[in-house]
Design an enzyme around this catalytic site. Structure first.
Site, PDB file in Angstrom:
ATOM      1  N   TYR A 161      70.579 -98.388  11.064  1.00 16.83           N
ATOM      2  CA  TYR A 161      69.811 -97.450  11.894  1.00 16.83           C
ATOM      3  C   TYR A 161      68.371 -97.961  12.042  1.00 16.83           C
ATOM      4  CZ  TYR A 161      73.574 -94.669   9.749  1.00 16.83           C
ATOM      5  OH  TYR A 161      74.776 -94.231   9.251  1.00 16.83           O
ATOM      6  N   ASN A 184      60.944-100.757  13.650  1.00 17.31           N
ATOM      7  CA  ASN A 184      59.750-100.238  12.979  1.00 17.31           C
ATOM      8  C   ASN A 184      59.643-100.746  11.541  1.00 17.31           C
ATOM      9  OD1 ASN A 184      57.454 -98.372  12.670  1.00 17.31           O
ATOM     10  ND2 ASN A 184      58.855 -97.172  11.389  1.00 17.31           N
ATOM     11  N   GLU A 192      71.720-101.362  14.883  1.00 13.44           N
ATOM     12  CA  GLU A 192      71.327-100.193  15.680  1.00 13.44           C
ATOM     13  C   GLU A 192      72.338 -99.996  16.804  1.00 13.44           C
ATOM     14  OE1 GLU A 192      70.051 -97.071  17.497  1.00 13.44           O
ATOM     15  OE2 GLU A 192      69.005 -97.703  15.663  1.00 13.44           O
ATOM     16  N   ASP A 212      68.100 -95.399   7.401  1.00 13.92           N
ATOM     17  CA  ASP A 212      67.263 -94.338   7.976  1.00 13.92           C
ATOM     18  C   ASP A 212      68.130 -93.574   8.972  1.00 13.92           C
ATOM     19  OD1 ASP A 212      65.290 -92.711   8.917  1.00 13.92           O
ATOM     20  OD2 ASP A 212      63.982 -94.306   9.654  1.00 13.92           O
ATOM     21  N   CYS A 238      65.766 -87.464   6.916  1.00 13.30           N
ATOM     22  CA  CYS A 238      65.134 -86.336   7.604  1.00 13.30           C
ATOM     23  C   CYS A 238      66.004 -85.093   7.511  1.00 13.30           C
ATOM     24  CB  CYS A 238      64.856 -86.689   9.065  1.00 13.30           C
ATOM     25  SG  CYS A 238      66.336 -87.116  10.016  1.00 13.30           S
ATOM     26  N   GLU A 290      60.159 -85.612   5.680  1.00  7.22           N
ATOM     27  CA  GLU A 290      60.919 -86.842   5.452  1.00  7.22           C
ATOM     28  C   GLU A 290      60.901 -87.175   3.956  1.00  7.22           C
ATOM     29  OE1 GLU A 290      62.177 -90.199   8.365  1.00  7.22           O
ATOM     30  OE2 GLU A 290      61.835 -88.055   8.507  1.00  7.22           O
TER      31      GLU A 290
END
Length: 353
Positions: free
Chosen positions: A165, A170, A186, A244, A269, A303
């Site tokens: 992911y 980033n 991804e 993530d 999250c 988070e």
């Protein structure tokens, strides 16, 4: 009725304190323009604003009807009122049609605690981190965890990182220098394209972006018991994995694969999904570090970042020394607390007498 209102409400919206100063400055001018310009205001369903610390701004206008024949001319006027054309873009969306004045992305520049400066392309409409300052702090924490995993367990510099992911790269750009190679997975092809551009922008040459669903990729690795780059035929040696995932957490296949590695960095999250996944992960791994990041200001969402290490993994000599020093410090703190508690008890007894 005001041009801009809160979602599911008729209450006017002139500013939004949780947003950036750039967005808060643009909103009143946008609202005024939409009220006086029928070409821009008629049929408007929603307005999205995306800004960066670097100073870029994109205003996306969504319509229930086809874009007016004069829409581009009116949008050009709005663009000029909002700032420098080089930094401001306006997009119009209507039933599969998209008109763009400027660019469909923004540029973000993030400063890491170690002094590095990273530059990212964020595609409008695709996921990107919503809070740049907190993002900088999170990247700094991840780099610190990698350094600790290297010092305490010797895990990183001579091995490869698996990132699931990865979004627009980033985390990839920040962590790649710490590993021999990085494979970043991804599912969203637009984000894969952005990630590839971001790697090049930051001179990262040891990372590869793979467009794939996480569960399908993990199934293939589990079946083959390895991953070999189809272009170079180089077999990767993963010891650390970074995940993530979306709010629903890890699927069963992904969970089965990641638990097979020595160390796991988990950015979550979704608290409920994290708790569920930890019930599996902590059977073989222990949480050695944790942090919380308030990416979503003014909301109940937070988070959670965890660093987990396999329980049976031996420490390096440096890691053992650090652990011993920490144990001594903890014992000293406990002794001081016990002495203070005893003194407090004695003082209370004397007062009572």
């Amino acid at each position: 009725k005001p041009a801009l209102v809160w979602a599911n409400s008729d209450e006017g919206l002139e500013t939004f304190p949780a947003a950036s100063e750039l967005i808060c400055d643009a909103m009143p001018r946008l609202s005024t323009k939409l009220e006086v310009d029928e070409v821009l205001g008629n049929g408007l369903r929603a307005a999205h604003l995306h800004s960066t610390l670097f100073g870029d701004l994109v205003v996306s206008l969504f319509y229930n009807a086809p874009l007016h024949v004069d829409w581009r001319a009116s949008a050009a006027g709005l663009r000029a009122e909002l700032g420098e054309e080089a930094r401001v873009s306006v997009m119009g969306h209507s039933k599969g049609v998209v008109e763009t004045l400027g660019r469909d992305f923004v540029t973000e520049v993030l400063q890491l605690p170690d002094g590095r400066q990273l530059r990212y392309r964020q595609i409008v409409g695709s996921f990107s981190n919503p809070n740049a300052r907190i993002n900088e702090a999170c990247l700094g924490w991840l780099c610190e965890m990698i350094n600790r995993l290297e010092t305490d367990y010797g895990l990183c510099s001579a091995s490869d990182l698996l990132e699931l992911y990865c979004g627009n790269g980033n985390h990839t750009c920040a962590l790649a220098p710490c590993f021999r190679r990085v494979l970043a997975v991804e599912i969203n092809k637009a984000l894969c394209h952005a990630a590839t551009l971001n790697l090049a922008e930051n001179n990262v040459s040891n990372a590869k972006i793979l467009a794939s669903d996480s569960a399908k990729f993990c199934f293939r690795v589990l079946r083959a018991q390895a991953w070999k780059d189809p272009d170079t035929q180089v077999e990767y040696s993963f010891r650390v994995v970074l995940v993530d995932p979306p709010r629903q957490g890890l699927d069963a296949t992904t969970l089965k694969l990641v638990v097979s590695y020595d160390a796991l960095l988990y950015i979550s999250c979704g608290a409920d999904a994290l708790q569920r996944d930890l019930s599996v992960l902590t059977q073989t791994h222990e949480v050695v570090h944790a942090a919380f990041f308030d990416h979503f200001a003014y909301t109940s969402h937070i988070e959670t970042a965890l660093c987990l290490v396999r329980r049976s993994l031996p420490l390096t000599s440096s890691g053992a020394a650090t652990a011993a020093a920490a144990a001594v410090a903890a014992a000293a703190t406990a002794t001081k607390a016990a002495v203070a508690a005893a003194a407090c008890t004695a003082s209370s007894a004397a007062t009572a007498a």
